[in-house]
Write an enzyme that holds these catalytic residues in place. Structure first.
Site, short mmCIF file in Angstrom:
data_model
loop_
_atom_site.label_atom_id
_atom_site.label_comp_id
_atom_site.label_asym_id
_atom_site.label_seq_id
_atom_site.Cartn_x
_atom_site.Cartn_y
_atom_site.Cartn_z
N PHE A 197 0.79 -1.20 -0.05
CA PHE A 197 0.01 -0.13 0.02
C PHE A 197 0.86 1.19 0.00
CE2 PHE A 197 -2.13 3.28 2.12
CZ PHE A 197 -3.50 3.34 1.64
N ASP A 198 1.91 1.12 0.87
CA ASP A 198 2.88 2.50 0.82
C ASP A 198 3.30 2.55 -0.44
OD1 ASP A 198 2.42 1.35 3.56
OD2 ASP A 198 3.68 2.66 4.40
N THR A 199 4.00 1.79 -1.13
CA THR A 199 4.67 2.06 -2.35
C THR A 199 3.72 2.27 -3.27
OG1 THR A 199 6.41 0.24 -1.77
CG2 THR A 199 6.20 0.94 -3.89
#
Length: 379
Positions: free
Chosen positions: A198-200
């Site tokens: 999700f972060d990437t």
């Protein structure tokens, strides 16, 4: 949302006030009380913006949810909610969509990141200077303590992002981020992953759309009780990168927000026009893809797929003039993703060459798009 509509311009002069700090938890009944108590004491001691803490239990099977409720009853500014879907991304998506704050942030429950970096993280977003802020463990001024294995995996993964996608941020997976709520919600409409990727995906989509990502060097100490499965997470991340590259190549990664164009401060200054798109790099991508595909087919009868891929990539770089010491990180990134692609399809020349050339072309196109974004601004 309909990305064909005229993008909405962000008002960077807005001074944001309230901050919602999300703590996603899964089976953390022991770590959660100490985390919330430490964080609340730190914020009450002089954090200059209005704040609240939101605990999101995403599918715990232990006593995490009763503990979260007890903490919400004990601390006035602590809130708790529960979702049935597991995954850090799912927890952040649920909390950030419903948050009443102008700035949303998150940190890991182990508090591996020193809290002194929290206000510098939030300030760049709250001031309107940036849309997203991230902690980085890979900056020269960051101070970290972690195992050699995690260090190697982290640096390799982030190098893959820099040279495969042209990413401007140095550390995608640090569990310490903040964002403007009005910006992150449209981005979440495009994010498909509910787990660690999700972060990437958030950061790649933000930069693809011309949004500013600010980095804050942090002090970070590894939690020896971490639940992260490094190898499995790395494989899932590689799959996610291939999916994001495909989405970008099809023009599906655009959102309806963008930064406002800069205005000159000096009255005699002139605003430079947009530079035309450069076709040179795109032509090189097409040429190198054809050369690469032919070399792979010619060499496939001699060696296994992974060895054939290595030789084909090396010879392609030599033939097209892309080889060299500066190209080594991009070469390694290409080799990692194309090898994963060729090993994922049934054996045979046709499916293998289709898999590797499609992946190679997507990576090249992703670099081309990233370069044009830097030159001309967001699409």
């Amino acid at each position: 949302m309909d990305t064909r509509a005229e993008p909405r311009t962000l008002d960077t002069a807005t001074r944001l006030a309230s901050v919602d700090i999300v703590i996603p938890v899964l089976n953390e009944e022991r770590a959660l009380p100490g985390c919330v108590s430490t964080l609340a004491d730190f914020l009450r001691a002089g954090f200059p913006l209005p704040w609240r803490i939101t605990i999101v239990d995403n599918g715990s099977t232990d006593a995490t949810w009763p503990v979260a409720n007890a903490l919400a009853a004990e601390f006035e500014r602590v809130h708790a909610r529960r979702i049935d879907v597991r995954g850090r991304g799912a927890a952040l998506r649920a909390a950030w969509r419903e948050s009443p704050a102008e700035v949303v942030a998150y940190m890991d429950v182990d508090l591996s990141t020193d809290l002194d970096a929290l206000f510098p993280l939030v300030a760049s977003v709250a001031s309107g200077h940036s849309e997203i802020a991230v902690g980085t463990r890979l900056a020269h001024s960051a101070r970290i303590r972690r195992s050699l294995r995690r260090e190697v995996v982290s640096r390799g993964y982030n190098a893959l992002l820099r040279y495969g996608f042209g990413a401007g941020f140095s550390d995608a997976q640090c569990g310490f981020k903040a964002a403007r709520t009005d910006v992150v919600r449209p981005l979440m409409d495009k994010i498909e992953d509910d787990g660690w990727f999700f972060d990437t995906e958030l950061l790649l989509l933000a930069e693809h759309n011309g949004l500013r990502v600010h980095e804050v060097p942090v002090d970070w100490i590894e939690d020896v009780d971490s639940r992260v499965r490094i190898v499995r997470t790395a494989v899932d991340d590689l799959k996610g990168l291939a999916r994001v590259a495909w989405s970008m190549s099809l023009g599906r990664a655009g959102v309806g927000v963008r930064r406002s164009e800069p205005t000159p401060t000096h009255p005699d200054a002139m605003v430079a026009g947009r530079r035309p798109a450069r076709l040179g790099p795109f032509a090189v991508i097409g040429l190198s893809t054809v050369v690469y595909a032919l070399l792979f087919l010619l060499l496939r009868d001699l060696w296994p797929p992974a060895v054939t891929n290595l030789c084909a990539l090396a010879l392609t770089g030599f033939v097209t003039g892309e080889a060299g010491r500066r190209a080594a990180p991009a070469f390694l990134a290409n080799y990692a993703l194309t090898t994963m692609a060729v090993l994922a399809v049934p054996p045979g020349p046709l499916p293998e060459v289709c898999a590797v050339t499609a992946t190679y072309c997507l990576l090249g196109f992703a670099r081309f798009v990233a370069l044009e974004d830097m030159i001309n601004g967001p699409h």
